[in-house]
Design a protein around this motif. Structure first.
Motif, mmCIF file in Angstrom:
data_model
loop_
_atom_site.group_PDB
_atom_site.id
_atom_site.type_symbol
_atom_site.label_atom_id
_atom_site.label_comp_id
_atom_site.label_asym_id
_atom_site.label_seq_id
_atom_site.Cartn_x
_atom_site.Cartn_y
_atom_site.Cartn_z
ATOM 1 N N ILE A 229 -6.934 5.310 -5.304
ATOM 2 C CA ILE A 229 -7.106 5.747 -6.537
ATOM 3 C C ILE A 229 -5.949 6.184 -7.576
ATOM 4 O O ILE A 229 -6.077 5.766 -8.827
ATOM 5 N N LYS A 230 -4.984 6.879 -7.010
ATOM 6 C CA LYS A 230 -3.876 7.347 -7.873
ATOM 7 C C LYS A 230 -2.771 7.608 -7.262
ATOM 8 O O LYS A 230 -2.820 7.738 -5.971
ATOM 9 N N SER A 231 -1.596 7.465 -7.759
ATOM 10 C CA SER A 231 -0.332 7.728 -7.218
ATOM 11 C C SER A 231 -0.084 9.117 -6.438
ATOM 12 O O SER A 231 0.663 8.970 -5.452
ATOM 13 N N ILE B 91 -10.193 0.071 -4.282
ATOM 14 C CA ILE B 91 -8.880 0.053 -4.486
ATOM 15 C C ILE B 91 -8.826 0.054 -5.952
ATOM 16 O O ILE B 91 -9.191 -0.809 -6.856
ATOM 17 N N ASN B 92 -8.219 1.003 -6.732
ATOM 18 C CA ASN B 92 -7.976 0.876 -8.158
ATOM 19 C C ASN B 92 -6.783 -0.271 -8.534
ATOM 20 O O ASN B 92 -5.866 0.007 -8.301
ATOM 21 N N GLN C 294 -4.672 4.836 -14.415
ATOM 22 C CA GLN C 294 -3.536 4.524 -13.503
ATOM 23 C C GLN C 294 -3.676 3.301 -12.797
ATOM 24 O O GLN C 294 -4.735 2.338 -12.945
ATOM 25 N N HIS C 295 -2.539 2.709 -12.015
ATOM 26 C CA HIS C 295 -2.611 1.402 -11.593
ATOM 27 C C HIS C 295 -1.547 1.724 -10.262
ATOM 28 O O HIS C 295 -0.552 0.983 -10.279
ATOM 29 N N PRO C 296 -2.151 2.322 -9.349
ATOM 30 C CA PRO C 296 -1.525 2.914 -8.413
ATOM 31 C C PRO C 296 -0.688 1.580 -7.433
ATOM 32 O O PRO C 296 0.358 1.952 -6.789
ATOM 33 N N THR C 297 -1.344 0.417 -7.230
ATOM 34 C CA THR C 297 -0.932 -0.685 -6.292
ATOM 35 C C THR C 297 0.473 -1.273 -7.027
ATOM 36 O O THR C 297 1.182 -1.646 -6.465
ATOM 37 N N SER D 170 1.400 5.763 -13.346
ATOM 38 C CA SER D 170 1.433 5.820 -11.881
ATOM 39 C C SER D 170 2.849 5.786 -11.318
ATOM 40 O O SER D 170 3.146 6.354 -10.262
ATOM 41 N N LEU D 171 3.716 5.187 -12.234
ATOM 42 C CA LEU D 171 5.211 4.820 -11.483
ATOM 43 C C LEU D 171 5.940 6.427 -11.703
ATOM 44 O O LEU D 171 6.430 6.701 -10.889
#
Ligand code: CP
Length: 321
Positions: free
Chosen positions: A15-17, A138-139, A146-149, A184-185
């Protein structure tokens, strides 16, 4: 409700980093590099294709995507999975008839996928989906959330290039108010010792207060620059540049073209960068990185996009094995 667990790094959802520990990240990046090596030879590819055979991935994308959607689909195929998706769930799913994300996820779970990759236009949509899902969510980007992947593949690329994640000066620029990849980064890199952030953006598009509060609470150093990047680019080990998110800017008074004039990376800016730094961009780009810098050894954005597939292969294996 705790919808994802970090216990022994057994994740239920991505979901999130903030959910990843540095211990997990080091193990995970080792796994990614092993998969990347294995993929280089035909026998390795055959072995990989057995790993998640007979499993099914649903790709549910309500917003446009090239990299995330194709790399998840390719990752799943290379691990032996079947992929079912829609071209544009915002227009070709029953969202058009007013169905909520919760109802959609409950219905899709009834068709027994093994995981659902979700890109949605609303912040928090992935968390809402996970709260009702019986399979991993998976977000793949939730609005300006966010874009955790993406952050995983970004940090993997930095590690591959610089061989360390400690004591890095990271210049992050572009639309920091609306960019989910930058959020996210920052959350992910803030976990590593000695990270020093420089945020560089037009003032109306500056980093939001909640993220700065997170850095202050965790004693992570950062500065903000609003005029131009020439003053700071020479200090950076990582330059992470992003697109102005026109589709998320609602103020009609903002002259976006004028705003980005001072934030374009061209050969002149490149000449100010450290020789062993790395220039990154989540892509797609507009004018903020000139095509003339693409051949420079420091330009890593196409390698970054390619790494995304290996990162997502490792992620699917971690979630589903
Ligand atoms: N970086 C990224 O998320 O690209 P897409 O929007 O093409 O998936």
């Amino acid at each position: 409700m705790d919808i994802y667990s970090t216990r022994k790094n057994n994740f239920e959802h991505i979901i999130k980093s903030q959910q990843f520990s540095t211990e997990f990240l080091h193990q995970f990046f080792y796994k990614v590099s092993q998969i990347q090596q294995q993929f280089k030879n035909p026998t390795g590819q055959v072995i990989l294709r057995q790993k998640l055979a007979n499993k099914i991935l649903f790709n549910l994308f309500y917003e446009p995507s090239t990299r995330t959607r194709y790399s998840f689909a390719a990752a799943a195929h290379h691990m032996g999975m079947q992929v079912i998706g829609t071209e544009n769930a915002k227009h070709f799913s029953s969202a058009v008839k007013g169905e909520s994300i919760e109802d959609t996820i409950k219905v899709l779970c009834g068709y027994h996928p093994d995981a659902i990759v979700l890109r949605h236009h609303e912040i928090g949509a992935a968390e809402r989906a996970a709260a009702v899902s019986t399979v991993p969510i998976i977000n793949a980007g939730d609005g300006a959330g966010q874009h955790p992947t993406q952050a995983l593949l970004d940090v993997y690329t930095i590690f591959n290039r610089l061989k360390t994640l400690n004591n890095l000066t990271v210049l992050i620029g572009g639309d920091l108010a609306n960019g989910r990849t930058t959020r996210s980064l920052v959350y992910l890199l803030a976990k590593f010792k000695g990270t020093n952030f420089v945020f560089c953006s037009p003032e109306p598009l500056k980093m939001l207060p909640d993220l700065k509060e997170h850095l202050e609470e965790n004693e992570v150093s950062y500065i903000e620059i609003f005029d131009d990047l020439h003053k700071v680019v020479g200090a950076a080990d990582v330059v992470y540049w992003t697109r102005i998110q026109k589709e998320r800017i609602t103020d009609p008074e903002l002259d976006i073209d004028a705003l980005i004039q001072k934030f374009v990376i061209d050969k002149q800016v490149l000449s100010l960068m450290k020789p062993y730094s790395v220039l990154m961009h989540p892509l797609p780009r507009n004018r903020e990185i000139s095509v003339e810098v693409d051949d420079d050894i420091r330009a890593a954005y196409f390698e970054q996009a390619s790494n995304g597939m290996y990162v997502r292969m490792a992620l699917l294996e971690s979630l589903l094995k």
